[in-house]
Design a protein around this motif. Structure first.
Motif, PDB file in Angstrom:
ATOM      1  N   PRO A 251      -5.265  -2.757   4.768  1.00 17.68           N
ATOM      2  CA  PRO A 251      -6.528  -3.449   4.478  1.00 17.68           C
ATOM      3  C   PRO A 251      -7.335  -2.833   3.344  1.00 17.68           C
ATOM      4  N   GLY A 252      -7.434  -1.521   3.325  1.00 18.14           N
ATOM      5  CA  GLY A 252      -8.212  -0.863   2.288  1.00 18.14           C
ATOM      6  C   GLY A 252      -7.651  -1.115   0.901  1.00 18.14           C
ATOM      7  N   LEU A 253      -6.339  -1.038   0.777  1.00 17.03           N
ATOM      8  CA  LEU A 253      -5.678  -1.240  -0.515  1.00 17.03           C
ATOM      9  C   LEU A 253      -5.888  -2.676  -1.003  1.00 17.03           C
ATOM     10  N   VAL A 254      -5.714  -3.649  -0.104  1.00 18.17           N
ATOM     11  CA  VAL A 254      -5.871  -5.057  -0.484  1.00 18.17           C
ATOM     12  C   VAL A 254      -7.312  -5.346  -0.883  1.00 18.17           C
ATOM     13  N   GLU A 255      -8.273  -4.808  -0.153  1.00 17.09           N
ATOM     14  CA  GLU A 255      -9.680  -5.021  -0.508  1.00 17.09           C
ATOM     15  C   GLU A 255      -9.999  -4.439  -1.882  1.00 17.09           C
ATOM     16  N   ARG A 256      -9.401  -3.295  -2.171  1.00 18.76           N
ATOM     17  CA  ARG A 256      -9.661  -2.647  -3.456  1.00 18.76           C
ATOM     18  C   ARG A 256      -9.001  -3.416  -4.605  1.00 18.76           C
TER      19      ARG A 256
END
Length: 265
Positions: A251-256
């Motif tokens: 999730p963090g990578l996709v949001e970034r």
């Protein structure tokens, strides 16, 4: 393409006066289904019913129902069951969204989206469960959204309603699995319907994602093809569903990485 499993079956579709609901109605009628179409607009309902009679010579019952008036839902469905004898397929298609940042969303819009998208959907479903379980046959199809898998800026409340629909659908599927009743979640991305007349009156979101927008007839065909089968989910487009899977895992990578695209509403 026709779905032979629908011949002689009763299919109830909410939000049937435009876009996806209307296209599903025509495809079901072409497959020999008996239709019950629910919507708020009596004039549009009668117009679509007339078109279906003329084009498909199929039985089609128009029923006026505002899903935000929850007290009207049970008597309407009891009347439908009395007139048809059974509901074989329920498509919970009615719903709407309003795009606004979380701090700006109007309380009336918040309440309205939950009233229709969540409570209305659950109330309709609740009315068909007993008879489907008793007959050990039936199919409940809930139209959710890719927004129920990936929440993005300016759609916090709409995404919350679709997360609720997915949670409800997943639980319901397990509850009904031993009764021969199928439960399917449909998760489309942006689709060319009148949804954006309310969600995006400025037209900016549609302009930004125009080349990615799905055609309602394509989505409708996928749904009708799956009726009376054990299909768990329908996810369109494929690339967007791949993104939702990646979001679940990272999730963090996709949001970034996706931040610029997510802010295109």
């Amino acid at each position: 393409m026709m779905n032979e499993r629908l011949k002689g079956k009763t299919v109830v579709i909410t939000g049937a006066t435009g876009g996806l609901g209307e296209r599903m109605a025509h495809l079901c009628a072409a497959s020999g289904a008996r239709l019950v179409l629910l919507a708020r607009n009596k004039e549009k309902l009668e117009q679509i019913t007339g078109q279906i009679h003329a084009q498909h010579q199929s039985a089609c019952l128009p029923v006026v129902l505002d899903l935000s008036r929850h007290e009207d839902i049970a008597p309407v469905f009891q009347s439908i069951l009395k007139q048809t004898g059974a509901i074989d397929v329920l498509v919970n298609n009615a719903g709407y969204g309003v795009f606004a940042e979380a701090g700006d969303v109007a309380l009336a819009d918040l309440q309205g989206m939950f009233a229709v998208n969540v409570v209305g959907l659950i109330a309709c479903t609740k009315e068909v469960i007993p008879s489907m379980k008793e007959r050990r046959s039936g199919h409940i199809i809930n139209i959710s959204s890719q927004a129920g898998k990936i929440a993005t800026p300016k759609s916090s409340v709409y995404a919350a309603t679709k997360h609720a629909v997915l949670g409800y659908t997943n639980s319901l599927r397990m509850e009904l699995s031993d009764f021969g009743v199928f439960v399917t979640a449909v998760n489309p991305g942006p689709m060319a319907t009148n949804f954006f007349d309310i969600a995006d009156p400025s037209g900016s979101y549609v302009k930004n994602v125009g080349r990615f927008i799905l055609r309602a007839d394509k989505v409708a065909q996928k749904i009708v093809d799956a009726m009376m089968t054990r299909q768990r989910e329908i996810n369109l487009p494929v690339w967007m569903n791949a993104g939702s899977i990646a979001y679940t895992l990272f999730p963090g990578l996709v949001e970034r990485l996706g931040k610029r695209a997510f802010f295109k509403k």
